[in-house]
Design a protein around this motif. Structure first.
Motif, mmCIF file in Angstrom:
data_model
loop_
_atom_site.group_PDB
_atom_site.id
_atom_site.type_symbol
_atom_site.label_atom_id
_atom_site.label_comp_id
_atom_site.label_asym_id
_atom_site.label_seq_id
_atom_site.Cartn_x
_atom_site.Cartn_y
_atom_site.Cartn_z
ATOM 1 N N ILE A 312 52.153 48.269 50.315
ATOM 2 C CA ILE A 312 52.306 47.430 49.129
ATOM 3 C C ILE A 312 51.092 46.531 48.935
ATOM 4 N N ASP A 313 50.412 46.206 50.012
ATOM 5 C CA ASP A 313 49.226 45.350 49.912
ATOM 6 C C ASP A 313 48.100 46.034 49.147
ATOM 7 N N HIS A 314 48.125 47.351 49.081
ATOM 8 C CA HIS A 314 47.070 48.092 48.398
ATOM 9 C C HIS A 314 47.521 48.632 47.042
ATOM 10 N N ALA A 315 48.645 48.121 46.551
ATOM 11 C CA ALA A 315 49.141 48.565 45.246
ATOM 12 C C ALA A 315 48.105 48.289 44.156
ATOM 13 N N LEU A 316 48.029 49.177 43.203
ATOM 14 C CA LEU A 316 47.116 48.993 42.072
ATOM 15 C C LEU A 316 47.821 48.122 41.036
ATOM 16 N N ARG A 317 47.422 46.885 40.957
ATOM 17 C CA ARG A 317 48.084 45.929 40.082
ATOM 18 C C ARG A 317 47.516 46.009 38.661
ATOM 19 N N LEU A 318 48.412 45.974 37.681
ATOM 20 C CA LEU A 318 48.015 46.057 36.286
ATOM 21 C C LEU A 318 48.401 44.786 35.553
ATOM 22 N N ALA A 319 47.661 44.493 34.493
ATOM 23 C CA ALA A 319 47.960 43.337 33.648
ATOM 24 C C ALA A 319 48.621 43.834 32.370
#
Length: 339
Positions: A312-319
């Motif tokens: 989860i620490d490497h999840a690709l976060r989106l805005a």
């Protein structure tokens, strides 16, 4: 510092630039040649790939030797390289231009540097005049020139639990007709639309942009196929109004560079999950559009496959930039965080 008259002439150059073709690899550029007493000697704009650049057109309109000691006011930094035409810097120097006022700096790694070369040759140079206005006018050309590739939008339609198809592979239709019409409008707003060769074989898409009645919209995206599988003579995309382009997809960054060299500045990716995931893994997606249907399918036919995320620490976060209800579905528009 630019004078008020030069600001007026820059606005005129921007008006001239608007006469050029809106799409393609080349920017829309306008130029005005002005004498020392403020008389307009010549005007010009770039009419498309392979034609004289705006500076050359304006110098030609001014006539031989008339521009000596004059000022060239141009919306984009004069180019400093040889492409289909010679460097505009050379033409300005040969004409004896004494001052150059330009708005936006050329972001190209090959074509930039014209301002510095003019200064080194003794020309008085003023840069950045109305740059914000010109940057806004150039729009995605400026962005794609900086990136060296088209802007990429990835779209998918899925059930609420993220499935792009049922367990038997059927996917028509997860979302409602309103979402499909909306997606076709988005297709028409892009220069090109892409799928993988596996999707061509499995779904036989036409890759056209159509209205609610099935009629072709006025703007059609160029069909792009990534992958080496052979496309049959009877494939629907061969009936597309525009010829398709097929790329092997082994080096997506290089493929995108080639597409920009062909004049494609925006690419709309529609599938399938293998191609979509490859673009995400490569960090080549600039915008995401996801249509979510109020439907549950379960199973393993997910919209995206392995993205290389191991925790989860490497999840690709989106805005999240927009949320809209489209019929019974929801359309989410997102961008990678940090962009």
């Amino acid at each position: 510092m630019a004078s008020q008259r030069e600001l007026q002439f820059m606005r005129r150059a921007l008006e001239l630039a608007a006469n050029g073709p809106e799409r393609g690899i080349n920017p829309r550029v306008g130029c005005v040649i002005v004498s020392s007493d403020g008389t307009v000697l010549g005007e010009g704009w770039h009419r498309g790939a392979g034609t004289p650049h705006a500076e050359i057109a304006a110098l030609t309109a001014a006539g031989a030797d008339a521009a000596r000691g004059a000022t060239a006011i141009v919306t984009l930094e004069p180019c400093n390289h040889t492409g289909r035409t010679g460097p505009c810097v050379d033409a300005l120097l040969d004409a004896g231009i004494a001052r150059v006022v330009y708005a936006s700096t050329d972001p190209g790694t090959v074509s930039s540097g014209g301002g510095d070369r003019l200064r080194a040759s003794g020309v008085d140079v003023e840069a950045g005049v109305l740059a914000a206005d010109v940057d806004a006018f150039l729009g995605d050309w400026m962005t794609t020139a900086t990136l060296g590739r088209p802007l990429v939008t990835l779209k998918w339609a899925s059930s609420l639990d993220g499935r792009a198809a049922a367990s038997d592979g059927s996917s028509q239709w997860i979302t409602g007709p309103e979402s499909r019409d909306d997606a076709h409008l988005l297709r028409s707003q892009h220069d090109a639309i892409a799928v993988g060769s596996g999707t061509v074989l499995a779904d036989d898409p036409s890759l056209t942009a159509r209205d609610a009645h099935g009629e072709l919209l006025s703007n059609q995206p160029v069909p792009i196929v990534f992958g080496g599988r052979e496309i049959s003579d009877g494939a629907k995309l061969r009936q597309h109004p525009l010829p398709h382009i097929q790329l092997d997809g082994r080096d997506l960054a290089a493929d995108l560079h080639e597409l920009r060299e062909r004049g494609i500045r925006s690419l709309f990716i529609e599938g399938g999950p293998t191609l979509a995931s490859a673009f995400v893994r490569a960090g080549l997606v600039d915008s995401y559009v996801a249509y979510l249907a109020p439907t549950l399918l379960g199973g393993d036919r997910v919209a995206l496959t392995d993205l290389g995320v191991r925790s989860i620490d490497h999840a690709l976060r989106l805005a999240l930039s927009d949320v809209a209800r489209v019929g019974d579905d929801v359309r989410l528009t997102l961008t990678p965080k940090g962009q």
